[in-house]
Design a protein around this motif. Sequence first.
Motif, PDB file in Angstrom:
ATOM      1  N   ASN A  46       0.809  -1.227   0.000  1.00 47.91           N
ATOM      2  CA  ASN A  46       0.000   0.000   0.000  1.00 47.91           C
ATOM      3  C   ASN A  46       0.840   1.274   0.000  1.00 47.91           C
ATOM      4  N   LEU A  47       2.144   1.132   0.000  1.00 50.39           N
ATOM      5  CA  LEU A  47       3.016   2.303  -0.050  1.00 50.39           C
ATOM      6  C   LEU A  47       2.798   3.057  -1.357  1.00 50.39           C
ATOM      7  N   PRO A  48       2.702   4.381  -1.327  1.00 47.68           N
ATOM      8  CA  PRO A  48       2.592   5.149  -2.570  1.00 47.68           C
ATOM      9  C   PRO A  48       3.824   4.922  -3.445  1.00 47.68           C
ATOM     10  N   ASP A  49       3.749   5.365  -4.688  1.00 49.20           N
ATOM     11  CA  ASP A  49       4.908   5.202  -5.569  1.00 49.20           C
ATOM     12  C   ASP A  49       6.171   5.720  -4.893  1.00 49.20           C
ATOM     13  N   HIS A  50       6.046   6.853  -4.204  1.00 51.16           N
ATOM     14  CA  HIS A  50       7.156   7.396  -3.432  1.00 51.16           C
ATOM     15  C   HIS A  50       6.630   8.014  -2.146  1.00 51.16           C
ATOM     16  N   PHE A  51       7.405   7.841  -1.085  1.00 54.79           N
ATOM     17  CA  PHE A  51       7.070   8.447   0.204  1.00 54.79           C
ATOM     18  C   PHE A  51       7.874   9.724   0.357  1.00 54.79           C
ATOM     19  N   ASP A  52       7.201  10.807   0.680  1.00 54.30           N
ATOM     20  CA  ASP A  52       7.864  12.106   0.812  1.00 54.30           C
ATOM     21  C   ASP A  52       8.472  12.231   2.206  1.00 54.30           C
ATOM     22  N   GLY A  53       9.609  11.605   2.375  1.00 51.51           N
ATOM     23  CA  GLY A  53      10.271  11.626   3.666  1.00 51.51           C
ATOM     24  C   GLY A  53      11.391  10.608   3.705  1.00 51.51           C
ATOM     25  N   THR A  54      12.062  10.530   4.833  1.00 50.16           N
ATOM     26  CA  THR A  54      13.181   9.612   4.981  1.00 50.16           C
ATOM     27  C   THR A  54      12.709   8.216   5.381  1.00 50.16           C
ATOM     28  N   GLU A  55      13.623   7.272   5.341  1.00 53.32           N
ATOM     29  CA  GLU A  55      13.325   5.914   5.799  1.00 53.32           C
ATOM     30  C   GLU A  55      12.975   5.913   7.280  1.00 53.32           C
ATOM     31  N   THR A  56      13.659   6.749   8.033  1.00 54.78           N
ATOM     32  CA  THR A  56      13.365   6.866   9.464  1.00 54.78           C
ATOM     33  C   THR A  56      11.941   7.361   9.682  1.00 54.78           C
ATOM     34  N   GLU A  57      11.555   8.404   8.958  1.00 56.31           N
ATOM     35  CA  GLU A  57      10.211   8.969   9.095  1.00 56.31           C
ATOM     36  C   GLU A  57       9.153   7.964   8.642  1.00 56.31           C
ATOM     37  N   TYR A  58       9.441   7.268   7.567  1.00 54.37           N
ATOM     38  CA  TYR A  58       8.489   6.284   7.048  1.00 54.37           C
ATOM     39  C   TYR A  58       8.231   5.172   8.060  1.00 54.37           C
ATOM     40  N   LEU A  59       9.288   4.565   8.578  1.00 52.37           N
ATOM     41  CA  LEU A  59       9.118   3.464   9.526  1.00 52.37           C
ATOM     42  C   LEU A  59       8.545   3.949  10.848  1.00 52.37           C
ATOM     43  N   SER A  60       8.901   5.164  11.241  1.00 54.49           N
ATOM     44  CA  SER A  60       8.353   5.725  12.470  1.00 54.49           C
ATOM     45  C   SER A  60       6.840   5.866  12.367  1.00 54.49           C
ATOM     46  N   GLN A  61       6.369   6.329  11.205  1.00 56.45           N
ATOM     47  CA  GLN A  61       4.936   6.481  10.993  1.00 56.45           C
ATOM     48  C   GLN A  61       4.251   5.122  10.838  1.00 56.45           C
ATOM     49  N   MET A  62       4.855   4.241  10.067  1.00 55.82           N
ATOM     50  CA  MET A  62       4.231   2.954   9.776  1.00 55.82           C
ATOM     51  C   MET A  62       4.132   2.075  11.014  1.00 55.82           C
ATOM     52  N   LYS A  63       5.185   2.073  11.825  1.00 57.75           N
ATOM     53  CA  LYS A  63       5.232   1.201  12.996  1.00 57.75           C
ATOM     54  C   LYS A  63       4.804   1.901  14.282  1.00 57.75           C
ATOM     55  N   GLY A  64       4.600   3.223  14.200  1.00 55.27           N
ATOM     56  CA  GLY A  64       4.222   3.957  15.392  1.00 55.27           C
ATOM     57  C   GLY A  64       5.317   3.984  16.439  1.00 55.27           C
ATOM     58  N   MET A  65       6.561   4.042  15.980  1.00 52.69           N
ATOM     59  CA  MET A  65       7.711   4.022  16.873  1.00 52.69           C
ATOM     60  C   MET A  65       8.368   5.398  16.901  1.00 52.69           C
ATOM     61  N   PRO A  66       8.938   5.794  18.031  1.00 56.83           N
ATOM     62  CA  PRO A  66       9.708   7.039  18.079  1.00 56.83           C
ATOM     63  C   PRO A  66      10.901   6.953  17.129  1.00 56.83           C
ATOM     64  N   ALA A  67      11.276   8.073  16.533  1.00 61.91           N
ATOM     65  CA  ALA A  67      12.385   8.089  15.578  1.00 61.91           C
ATOM     66  C   ALA A  67      13.670   7.543  16.197  1.00 61.91           C
ATOM     67  N   ALA A  68      13.901   7.853  17.472  1.00 63.45           N
ATOM     68  CA  ALA A  68      15.111   7.373  18.143  1.00 63.45           C
ATOM     69  C   ALA A  68      15.149   5.850  18.204  1.00 63.45           C
ATOM     70  N   GLN A  69      13.997   5.237  18.397  1.00 59.96           N
ATOM     71  CA  GLN A  69      13.932   3.779  18.450  1.00 59.96           C
ATOM     72  C   GLN A  69      14.196   3.171  17.075  1.00 59.96           C
TER      73      GLN A  69
END
Length: 244
Positions: A46-69
Motif C-alpha cells: 500500500n506504499l505510494p509510488d514514493h514516500f515524501d520523507g526519509t526511511e526513518t520517518e516512514y518506519l516511524s509512521q508505519m510502525k508507530g515508533m519514536p524516531a530514536a527507536q
Amino acid sequence: MKIEIWSDIACPWCYIGKRRFEAALDGFAHKDDVDVQWRSFQLDPNLPDHFDGTETEYLSQMKGMPAAQVRQMFDHVWQQAAEVGLNYDFDSIVVANSFTAHRFLHFAKTHGLMSEAKESLLSGHFEKGRDIGDIDYLAEVGQEIGLDSDRVRRVLASDEYADEVRSDISQARSLGAGGVPFFVIDRKYGISGAQPAEVFTQALETAWDEGQKLTVLAGTPQSTGKDSAEDFAGATVCGPDGCH
C-alpha cells in the motif's frame, strides 16, 4: 534441488539473508545441482509510488515508533549487514513502492538475468541511495546487466509481468510465509528469516540427503526367491530375485 527465495527489494534483512545463504551455498558440495529461483514479495504493497520523507520517518509512521527507536533498530541492522560485507546507508534510502522493480526482475528473468538484477537493485537501494521506483534507474540497471534499456522502459511503462509478481505473492501466502526472506527447498522445507549461514548449511545437507532416499508408497516386495506361477500371477515388480 530447487530453492525458491521470497524477498522484497525494500527489505534490509533480505539482502543480509541473501549473503548468508550464498555463503552456505558456496561451501555446499552439490551447489552445481542447486537451482535457485527468486520470488517476489512486498512488505508494504500500500506504499505510494514514493514516500515524501526519509526511511526513518516512514518506519516511524508505519510502525508507530519514536524516531530514536527506529535509529537504534537501524544501528543493529547496519552491524549485521557489515558482518557480511554490506555497507548500508539508511540516511540515503529513497522510500518507494517496489512493485515496478519486481516487474523488472521478472523481465530480467526471461533473459536469465534475475539474479544479477536482484543483486544490483538491493545494493542500489541500501548502499547507494538509488530510487527503485524510478523507471530510468531500472533501465540503467538493465543496461548494466546486458538488457536493452529502451525495452526495459517500454515494459515498465505497461503492466507486463504484474501477474507474475502477484502470483509469487499469492504463493508465499499459500505456503504460510508471513514475512521475508523466506526460503523453500523442494517445496518440502521452509526457512524463515535471515538465518546464520550454519543454519542454511544444515538445511541444504538435510534436504539433499533426504532427496536421495526413496520412500515406497505402495507395494512392499516380498520375494520367495522363486518365479512360481503364483508369484508371477500376483506380481507388480520384477528384480534379480524374481517377480513379486
